[in-house]
Every structure is written in structure tokens, then in C-alpha cells.
Design an enzyme around this catalytic site. Structure first.
Site, short mmCIF file in Angstrom:
data_model
loop_
_atom_site.label_atom_id
_atom_site.label_comp_id
_atom_site.label_asym_id
_atom_site.label_seq_id
_atom_site.Cartn_x
_atom_site.Cartn_y
_atom_site.Cartn_z
N LEU C 109 0.84 -1.20 0.00
CA LEU C 109 0.00 0.00 0.00
C LEU C 109 0.87 1.26 0.00
CD1 LEU C 109 -2.86 -1.06 2.43
CD2 LEU C 109 -2.57 -1.50 -0.01
N GLY C 154 1.02 -5.27 1.22
CA GLY C 154 0.07 -5.33 0.11
C GLY C 154 0.60 -6.09 -1.09
N ASN C 178 3.77 -7.65 7.02
CA ASN C 178 4.58 -7.06 8.08
C ASN C 178 3.97 -5.79 8.65
OD1 ASN C 178 4.93 -5.82 5.62
ND2 ASN C 178 7.01 -5.14 6.08
N GLU C 179 2.65 -5.67 8.55
CA GLU C 179 1.99 -4.43 8.98
C GLU C 179 2.33 -4.03 10.41
OE1 GLU C 179 0.80 -6.47 6.86
OE2 GLU C 179 -0.33 -5.41 5.33
#
Lengths: 303, 303, 303
Positions: C109, C154, C178-179
């Protein structure tokens, strides 16, 4: 009675992980010597010893309910209170759970709480088992199990509610949900925890067979995340904790909740029905008879 | 028609596990020679041979619907009746399922039941398929599959409803749900059984690709629990059965039901809709044309 | 602010897969040079290059949003349009997705879409992310990811919506959700996609820890299906595509839909709530402050 004798026979196999060990017995919990211990550096209750490292934000919580850390009503209650304290104390971000008793992490539920008592007692006991599971499974803290001994049944469930599991590489330290060996059935939320950890197929077989996995097999099936030499269990747990604490708490907690909420909600939606279910099962004559004969056997062996 | 010709082409690959074998053919079932056989020691129906060992509490159930044990309406019906008998006879605690036909465990659903018949016949047939799956998947008996031959499609599903699977180590004995190769789709409860056994990701790929796994790969993906030399399949099944029968029946049965009930309930809630779905799919001109051409091809090869 | 500084620190680790690479930076997307390119043989939009092989029924779709294929609103929109075109063109049965940017499949993202904009913009952006996921996850085409670069967040989700994944064997090409490393949380449908691919337990740990898997580990945990030398990624994807296209489309599509519908329906049932959830989370002062500091840092490094 066929079931009873089969249960008696299997009970020996069930107990193997710790009855084979020198001097250990199985039965009512005995008060721990000492209690809190060395003043400022330790706190906790009679059966739960907490060693805080405030600088690191980590506490080590040791079960001390000799001889085998069976999960008596008292131990369950003290565990819940100790966890609640740590959860509410912003100093702490992670807890390592381990045993203060030699060679046993926890023998699981205390059969003396499930035998020869009143339905009201069974209900109170089961509610406490649910309470510990819910508090641990949904804990905002990082929980790591440093499994330094045998880990059957309820002991296994305590380990499975943690975020990470390290098992000492001792062929006598088996882990698994072995309820069927005693003629009883794990509740659905134990089952759900098992499935979430090792998948549906492995759970189906292991739950039916009451499989107790030695370390190498436990690692392979995914019941534990690491197997290390016995004297490195705690240091490995501390290293793992450092990795987990490198993650921002808020994001990690929301993520953990997202993963576990559906499973916890299943129990929350039917806590009372689950208690009723347990009480009516455990009150059956056949189950009570089996458990009584089993405990009698243990007392004779002890005496 | 493009689909039809592709289906014809793929049908050869689909059949490979057993058409390559000497003298075998695929088509309508033929009455088995003999039927029950040697008096007191065996019972069963024309297509299902049951060899009981009352002392051990175990029966061996052999499919005898030559040449490839295709699951005709008659075989399905006889299997359900035989299982029901054993289930209701307290003598028996476990059943080993195996094939009496060389080199094929079961070729799966009988295409002649799904082609050129009336919608009412398709509905009756599909109901029988559901019935066998439900009875096996929820059986209180310990069911062990001794897979001594090729095991595609419906044959695979029979194996997957068992508690434990042993596959003969023969590179021609493939196992898997290969419906897509024929241009048809496995019903959702076949899919659920697959997912419960090998997980979501492996199922997604294997179901789309119609993968037939040779023994080593079947073991690795978890479709079978053991792979042994062909002449040890039955003895291994008997050893496995002894381990399963060491568990108290009541606790094991409750545990099995806890693991499988949700999956079975999904079908039970929508049996009629599932039948309608099957009938309307199989009645499509394109599907009927494909199946007819496919069967014609097989008859020519046979003749 | 403690969280912010931790996020800043972790951001470096997060970026490692591509910031360590020569000359690459992370930030706002830049218009691609060229656009469509060499006339009749290629089509597509500014940021999505489509190379059709009509005879084979396969198109190669290349992301061209330098430097790191971050999923800007424009790129998301163009991806959806390109997929829709291919989906509606009966010529094409399969699409291979890959990167036109060196060393990065997609950085995920675009943080500049999530920072310093209006709530309406965040809502529009999130709807576009949902739209791409839905279209890819339920695509009737065979989608194969030829992952020729780093594949975090993303980028990983795009890969996971495909039917098959091939990763280049380069130790710098990590893949994973890995957010949490950035202090943010993957939405539940990213989580569902993860669980469907690698199971509950592996997802629980990897999502909490924000694990980025190098190729060998990605293969082992099941995030990718093959790891091959970097110069064989595309040819391997073409070979895999041939295997998938050997299956009759209709049966394969129905099977894929059967596997994925329940997961997609979960999002479809609550798209608006999910958008509101995202907007209110991303609008928080603490989250905006963290993202701003993080982007500022990146701009300084770039400048």
C-alpha cells in the site's frame, strides 16, 4: 466394570510422564513452602511465584503447587489474579510461564476437584478453568511457555494459550491432550485451541488417541515452537520474548485479538451451557466410579 | 464441442491409475462370484464381503464389485447396510475397509448411474452417496482404510471418512479427488472432507488441478497416514486398529463426534438442496454429452 | 512519543528488503516512462503493462509504478481495469502477474495515500484496495504470481490472491504481511487470506511478529509454491500455467469459487463497516503522526 478397569489400566500410561520420575506423586495439592519469598524482588501468591524484571518489562511466573502443579481451584484462582495484576500494571509487556516443580510443567486439571464433590463445586471449578483459559487466550501480554517438564491435558492447554512455546528436550517431557485415556472428553474450547495450533487432521487423531507427544514429535506436529536443552529453556524464552517485544504493543494486541476472538467468543456465548454440560457428565455414576478407583489406586501407591 | 473433446482427452489421464493395469475395464458393475462364501466365518452381501473377528471386535469389510469397485447404487446400498449391521452389533468396535478387486481400492462414483437416466434416478443415486458419506463420517466404529489399489474420486472420499489410512507403496496406486479432470465438480462436503484432512491451501490447488497423488506425495500432503509395502497393508491396519481400540470407546466416540459434527451438519442442513444441485448439474446437455462420449469410448476400448 | 519512535526504528527493518538495494527509494509514485509501448503487441495503461499471448490464451501483466510499485490509487484502479478487460476477453484463460521494476514485486500500500489526506480520500483508497482483492481473489482466470522482487504487505496480498506463486531465489526478496512493524494492523480479509494459505498457527505468529520470510522459509511455511533461480521465474510461471490450463475452465472455476466464496463473502457482507473501520483507525492522531514522521524520514534519505 469394563470401562473402569480399562481406565485404571490406561491411567498408568497416562501418568507415565511423571510417575516414572523419582519421588513424585499425584494427588491433592500441598501448600508450597515459602510463598512469596525474598521480599522486594519477588511477589505473587502461595502457589504462583512472580519474578519481575521491571526494566525489561517482563515477569517470570512460576507454578509452585507440588508435587505436580495440578490445577486445583486455588492454583487456578491465584493464576488468574496474578495475570490480572500483571495485565493491569503498565510496567509489564510480557510474561514467561514456567514450573517451579521439578520435571512437571503441570499435570493438568486436579481430579480431586472433580470427584466426590457437589454439583455446585464442580460448577465452580469448571468456571475457574474457563476463566483461566479466557484470560490467557485473550491476554494483551506476550505470553511465552517455558515448558520444563511433563505437560499433559490441562498443562498442555495452559501452554497452548501462550503465544510461543519452548519445550525442554527430555524424552520424558511429553505434551498433549490425553483426556480420552482417562475415559473423559476435552471440552470444545480445548479442541478449538488444539485445532488452531496443529490443524484439524492432527487434532482429530491426537484427541481421539489421547496422544502424548515426546519433544521431537511435538515440534514436528507444531505443538511447540522450539525444543532446546533443558538448561536453556528459560534463556531461550527470554530471547524469544525480546523478539516479540520488538513489535509495537498496540498493533500486536489488535492482531492477536483478531486471530483469537472468534474462538474465544464461541466459549463466551455458551459458558453456562458448557458448565452444565461438564457437571452432568462428571456427575455420572460411571465417571465418578472410574475417577474414584483411579484416585484410590494413586493413594495406595503413594502410601 | 471444445469442452467435450477436452474431457475425452483428460479422461484417459483420469483413468490412468487403473486402465493401465492388465485386463481391467471400467463400466457397469458385474455381479460378484460367490457372494457370502464359506459359511459361518464370513457374512455380507453380494458386493460386500465381511470377515468378522468377533474375539478382537474387528471386522474386515472387502469391496467386491469387479472390475474396479465402482460405486454403483447397489454397492452403495450394500455398504450402508453392512456398516449399519456392524454398528448395531456390540461385538464390533472397529472395521477395516479394503478391496477384494486387484489393483483398485475403488474407482469412485459409477458414471453409468449419472448418464442417460431419469432425474429421479440421479436424485436417488446422489442420496445414496450422501447416505454412505454421512454414515461413515459419523460412524461410532473405528474405521481404518487399508488402501490396496488405486483410489481416485469417490474411492478417495471413502478413505477420507475413515479414522486412519494406510496406502500400499505402489507407484500406480494414486489417491485424490480428480473430479475436475472429467469436467465435473466435487460437492462441498467432499471439499470439506478434503480441507479437514490436508488443509485449505493444499485442497484449493489439488481440487482445482484434480491432482492424483502417488504414495510418497500422498503421505507428505497428509492424505494418508502410512505408506507400507503392498503385502503389509492389512497387517499394518490390524496393528493400527489395536492402538485405536486401546482407547475407551465412549470417550473416543464423543471426541470424534465433536471433531466431525459441524462438517456433517453442513450437509444435513441442506441435503435436499444438494441433491437438486447435483441433478440440475448432471442433467445439463453439455455434461450428459461429455459423459456419454466418455462412456462410449470406454465401451469401444473394452469391446 | 514512544510508539512513534519505535515505529521509526522498526520502519528501517521493514524497508530492508528494498531500501538496501542500490538506488531504490520509497515514496510517492512517479509516472512510468513509455506507458503502453511497442504498439500492437502490448497494451495496458500507464502503470500496468500487458503482454498478451493470444494463441496460448495467456497474458503477462507487469506492474510499472517505479521505484517500488507502491499501490497508489492510480495503480490499484489500473490493475482492476486491466484485469476486468482480460476477464471479459474470452481469448484469455490465464494471467501471470510480475513486476517491471527491478528488485521489487510491490512494496504494498502507498503510505502517501494514507497520510495527510481527507477521510473521504482514505475511504476512496480503501475501497480501491478492497476492489482489487475481491476481483483477484474471485477471478475466473488462472492467476500466477511470478514474484521477481521483494514482496511485503500489500505486495504479499496480491501474490496470495493468485492461484500459484513462484518466488525468485534471492535472499533479499522477502515476502510476508509485516503491517505490525509499522504500528498498523492488517484488515481481517488479509488475515483470512493468510490463514487460508499457511494455516492458523503460522498466521497468528507471523502476523503478530510482522515476519518477512526469505525464499527458503517462505517455501517451507507455504507462502509460495516454488522457489527458482531469478532468471527462471517467468519460464517456470509459464510451465505452471500450462498445467493449470490443462483443466477444463468451467469445472476449475466452480471449484475455485467453492473454495474461496465464504472468505470473499465475509468482506462483501461488511465492506462499508470495514471502510469506516480503516478510516477511523488511520485518522487517529497517533497513527498520522507516526506515518508522517516515517515519510519525512524517507524523504530526507531520498533528498
Amino acid at each position: 466394570m469394563a470401562l473402569a478397569s480399562r481406565v485404571r489400566f490406561l491411567a498408568r500410561a497416562l501418568l507415565r510422564p511423571w510417575t516414572l520420575l523419582r519421588g513424585t506423586t499425584f494427588g491433592r495439592t500441598e501448600p508450597a513452602a515459602g510463598g512469596g519469598g525474598d521480599g522486594a524482588r519477588r511477589f505473587g501468591s502461595q502457589r504462583v511465584l512472580v519474578e519481575p524484571d521491571a526494566a525489561a518489562g517482563v515477569a517470570v511466573m512460576k507454578f509452585r503447587n507440588p508435587p505436580v502443579n495440578s490445577l486445583s481451584l486455588e492454583l487456578l484462582t491465584e493464576l488468574v489474579i496474578s495475570l490480572e495484576k500483571l495485565e493491569n500494571d503498565k510496567t509489564f509487556r510480557g510474561v514467561i510461564l514456567t514450573s517451579d516443580c521439578p520435571r512437571v510443567f503441570s499435570a493438568g486439571l486436579d481430579l480431586t476437584e472433580m470427584c466426590g464433590r457437589s454439583p455446585a463445586h464442580y460448577a465452580e471449578y469448571w468456571k475457574a478453568v474457563q476463566e483461566l483459559w479466557l484470560r490467557m487466550y485473550l491476554s494483551n501480554l506476550v505470553l511465552i511457555a517455558a515448558i520444563n517438564g511433563a505437560c499433559p491435558a490441562g498443562g498442555c492447554i495452559i501452554a497452548l494459550t501462550c503465544d510461543y512455546r519452548i519445550l525442554a528436550d527430555n524424552p520424558k517431557y511429553h505434551i498433549g491432550l490425553n483426556e480420552t485415556l482417562l475415559g473423559i472428553v476435552a471440552p470444545f474450547w480445548f479442541k478449538d485451541t488444539y485445532v488452531n495450533t496443529i490443524g484439524h487432521h492432527a487434532s482429530e487423531q491426537a484427541l481421539q488417541l489421547g496422544t502424548l507427544f515426546p519433544p521431537a514429535e511435538a515440534l514436528q506436529v507444531g505443538l511447540v515452537d522450539q525444543v532446546v536443552p533443558e538448561d536453556q529453556v528459560l534463556s531461550t524464552a527470554l530471547s524469544a520474548m525480546a523478539r516479540w517485544l520488538a513489535i509495537p504493543d498496540h498493533a500486536r494486541q489488535l492482531t492477536k485479538n483478531m486471530m483469537r476472538k472468534a474462538t474465544a467468543d464461541r466459549l463466551l456465548r455458551q459458558r453456562d451451557a458448557d458448565i452444565q454440560n461438564f457437571v452432568s457428565f462428571i456427575c455420572r455414576d460411571s465417571i465418578q466410579k472410574s475417577l474414584q478407583m483411579y484416585l484410590e489406586k494413586l493413594r495406595q501407591r503413594k502410601g
